[in-house]
Design a protein around this motif. Structure first.
Motif, short mmCIF file in Angstrom:
data_model
loop_
_atom_site.label_atom_id
_atom_site.label_comp_id
_atom_site.label_asym_id
_atom_site.label_seq_id
_atom_site.Cartn_x
_atom_site.Cartn_y
_atom_site.Cartn_z
N LYS A 103 0.82 -1.23 0.13
CA LYS A 103 0.03 -0.19 0.05
C LYS A 103 0.85 1.13 -0.19
O LYS A 103 0.62 2.19 -0.72
N ARG A 104 1.88 1.38 0.64
CA ARG A 104 2.67 2.54 0.98
C ARG A 104 3.76 2.78 0.13
O ARG A 104 4.24 4.03 -0.37
N LEU A 105 4.42 1.59 -0.70
CA LEU A 105 5.29 1.74 -1.33
C LEU A 105 5.26 1.79 -2.76
O LEU A 105 4.51 0.89 -3.17
N PRO A 106 5.99 2.19 -3.76
CA PRO A 106 5.68 2.40 -5.11
C PRO A 106 6.13 0.88 -5.63
O PRO A 106 7.10 0.08 -5.18
N PRO A 107 5.60 0.84 -6.79
CA PRO A 107 5.72 -0.56 -7.46
C PRO A 107 7.21 -0.78 -8.23
O PRO A 107 8.06 0.25 -8.27
N SER A 108 7.54 -2.10 -8.53
CA SER A 108 8.77 -2.19 -9.06
C SER A 108 8.69 -1.52 -10.66
O SER A 108 7.50 -1.54 -11.14
N ARG A 109 9.69 -1.51 -11.36
CA ARG A 109 9.82 -1.04 -12.68
C ARG A 109 11.16 -1.40 -13.32
O ARG A 109 12.07 -1.92 -12.75
N SER A 110 11.09 -1.25 -14.78
CA SER A 110 12.35 -1.60 -15.49
C SER A 110 13.24 -0.16 -15.55
O SER A 110 12.61 0.98 -15.69
N LEU A 111 14.37 -0.26 -15.75
CA LEU A 111 15.39 0.87 -16.06
C LEU A 111 16.19 0.57 -17.28
O LEU A 111 16.89 -0.51 -17.27
N ASP A 112 16.30 1.59 -18.14
CA ASP A 112 17.40 1.57 -19.11
C ASP A 112 18.55 2.29 -18.66
O ASP A 112 18.52 3.63 -18.42
N LEU A 113 19.68 1.42 -18.25
CA LEU A 113 20.69 2.07 -17.34
C LEU A 113 21.61 2.86 -18.51
O LEU A 113 22.42 3.84 -18.04
N SER A 114 21.32 2.88 -19.82
CA SER A 114 22.08 3.94 -20.65
C SER A 114 21.65 5.22 -20.54
O SER A 114 22.32 6.15 -21.03
N ARG A 115 20.45 5.45 -19.86
CA ARG A 115 19.69 6.78 -19.74
C ARG A 115 19.51 7.07 -18.42
O ARG A 115 19.46 8.32 -17.92
N ALA A 116 19.06 5.98 -17.66
CA ALA A 116 18.93 6.33 -16.16
C ALA A 116 20.04 6.89 -15.34
O ALA A 116 21.08 6.29 -15.72
N PRO A 117 19.83 7.65 -14.56
CA PRO A 117 21.05 8.07 -13.65
C PRO A 117 21.74 7.17 -12.80
O PRO A 117 22.72 7.22 -12.52
N GLU A 118 20.78 6.13 -12.35
CA GLU A 118 21.35 5.01 -11.70
C GLU A 118 22.26 4.07 -12.48
O GLU A 118 22.63 3.47 -11.74
N GLY A 119 22.26 4.21 -13.62
CA GLY A 119 23.49 3.38 -14.64
C GLY A 119 24.73 4.15 -14.59
O GLY A 119 25.71 3.39 -14.84
#
Length: 504
Positions: A126-142
């Motif tokens: 209920k409180r937490l956002p769901p999972s998602r996919s990331l494109d590491l070539s664009r996302a800052p997490e990459g």
């Protein structure tokens, strides 16, 4: 609250439940039982949370990787508890997003996606956002990752200050009348009629005795030692000791997110933001045959953790970057699994006793996330001995300091405004560790001078006094490593001065 007087002579009395062990399971049972109107005593041979409960990965999580071992019931229970605990202690538990770089050598993308779908829905999130996919070539997490990792998945779990979770349960237990005795060893226990006679000894050598209708063995790695050495009984169950080690290094990426790394041996390593500017990395999950008191990280584990980091990160930490390391022993229920990472994190109860015979309840296994449910289940099992016991109550009751109206950020901002003349890092520290109790700690302070002696960083005499008076802190490690993490932010000289002031 620092009640350590001996329970001898005419003060001996009779308690409903005597608990051996001041880790998360013992603390949770003490809180729940005291809140139901039972007379409770808890003894711990060292400091509270000194063993496993302060040496965890510091996460409230469902256990994503347990899904591949078909631990669906455990994961569901843990995910439900994740929501309960987040609501009960938002000052020491908060959401954390995990980035899982996809490594096809370990698990195919479809399997990871399926696991995350289950993880999102199995526990009624209920409180937490769901999972998602990331494109590491664009996302800052990459950005900090090596270029061969092009895809990732992101999901939610929660961070927890594990040692403080134990302390807050004990603070609440004491508020509800429990007698809480640190540094008090259980020496011997025997049945006398319809109760247990429990003999204890304080670190000063003084003997203490109590009579109890029920004896609870929540000694964690020492659960079998208590069964055999303290009560003289035998157990049909065993614990399997699994060693988990962590290292602390300066944080080497930007952003509030964490990383979950898959390794070739199918183990996973968490890389979590820690104490604002640090990173906590672990764990190793290896069999351990030594004394739980002597557990320590070794060179093989250090090399293992650093190699995993080098595999994933462009500028991975080196040996010289390690500023702290610790190990803990997890007392897992022995289910005869060959793989230490696959050993169940579930818990098992063993009751020696009948309705006409005072019982010994021993706890094998468990994990921090499910401690509250474990406590409820333990008291449910003890129901035949307490037919008039009040119902369960902890699911909707905040832990001390957790009665925060609105969001934690709003609360912290209000506290900062009210104490604008104090160092703002100190005020935020107090908000995080103590929640609404921060006002009790800070009182009428309007300048740093009002806080007493400055030990370094954000650590002042006023907080040390508060910990001594309300949270049973006594040794330097109690103050610097378990009640707080000030020890990570003091210089060697500052730490030595504080240790000299309290007696290390």
């Amino acid at each position: 609250m620092t009640d350590t007087a001996p329970v001898t002579g005419r003060d001996r009395g009779l308690v409903d439940i005597a608990i051996i062990g001041g880790g998360i399971n013992g603390a949770g049972i003490a809180r729940d039982a005291a809140g139901r109107g039972l007379k409770v005593l808890l003894c711990e041979k060292g400091d509270f949370a000194e063993g496993t409960s302060s040496r965890s990965g510091k996460l409230v999580h469902g256990g994503l990787r347990y899904l591949e071992y078909y631990e669906f019931r455990l994961v569901r229970e843990a995910l439900i508890e994740r929501e309960v605990l987040l609501a009960s202690a938002p000052h020491i538990i908060w959401p954390l997003r995990f980035v899982l770089p996809h490594s096809p050598k370990q698990r195919p993308a479809w399997l990871v996606r399926a696991g995350l779908f289950l993880y999102d829905h199995l526990g009624g999130r209920k409180r937490l956002p769901p999972s998602r996919s990331l494109d590491l070539s664009r996302a800052p997490e990459g950005r900090p990752l090596r270029p061969e990792f092009r895809r990732a998945f992101e999901y939610s779990d929660c961070w927890v200050d594990d040692a403080r979770l134990v302390i807050l349960n004990l603070v609440d237990a004491a508020r509800n009348g429990a007698r809480v005795l640190p540094r008090t060893r259980a020496v011997r226990a025997c049945r006398e009629g319809d109760s247990w006679r429990l003999e204890m000894q304080g670190e000063d050598g003084r003997a203490q005795v109590v009579q109890a209708r029920v004896l609870v063995n929540a000694a964690g790695p020492w659960v079998q030692d208590v069964v055999q050495g303290v009560t003289g009984l035998n157990s049909a169950h065993n614990v399997r000791l699994v060693k988990g080690s962590h290292i602390v290094v300066p944080k080497f990426w930007s952003g509030p997110h964490a990383y979950l790394l898959q390794n070739d041996d199918r183990r996973v390593i968490f890389v979590n933001p820690y104490e604002d500017n640090l990173a906590l990395i672990g764990t190793t999950d290896i069999p351990y045959d030594g004394r739980a008191e002597e557990v320590a990280i070794d060179d093989v584990e250090l090399t293992y953790l650093l190699q995993v980091l080098r595999r994933y990160f462009r500028n991975a930490p080196q040996d010289r970057d390690i500023i702290h390391a610790f190990s803990g022993v997890r007392p897992l229920y022995d289910d005869n699994s060959e793989n230490p990472s696959a050993v169940t994190r579930d818990y098992v109860f063993e009751i020696d006793g009948t309705p006409g015979l005072p019982p010994l309840l021993s706890i094998f296994g468990g994990k921090i996330t499910t401690y509250r449910r474990l406590a409820e289940h333990a008291l449910q099992r003890l129901g035949p001995w307490f037919p008039k016991m009040s119902p369960a109550w902890t699911a909707h009751k905040p832990l001390p300091g957790g009665d925060i109206p609105g969001t934690f950020d709003d609360f912290a901002a209000e506290l900062a405004r009210d104490y604008a003349s104090l160092p703002q890092t100190l005020v935020y520290h107090c908000a995080r560790l103590y929640g609404t109790r921060a006002r009790e700690l800070l009182g009428s302070s309007r300048s740093s001078a009002d806080l007493g002696c400055h030990f370094g960083g954000d650590f002042y005499e006023r907080e040390a006094s508060y910990l001594r008076e309300t949270e049973w802190a006594r040794s330097a490690a109690d103050f610097l490593e378990r009640r707080t993490k000030h020890g990570l932010h003091l210089s060697a000289t500052q730490r030595a001065v504080f240790e000299a002031s309290v007696g290390a």
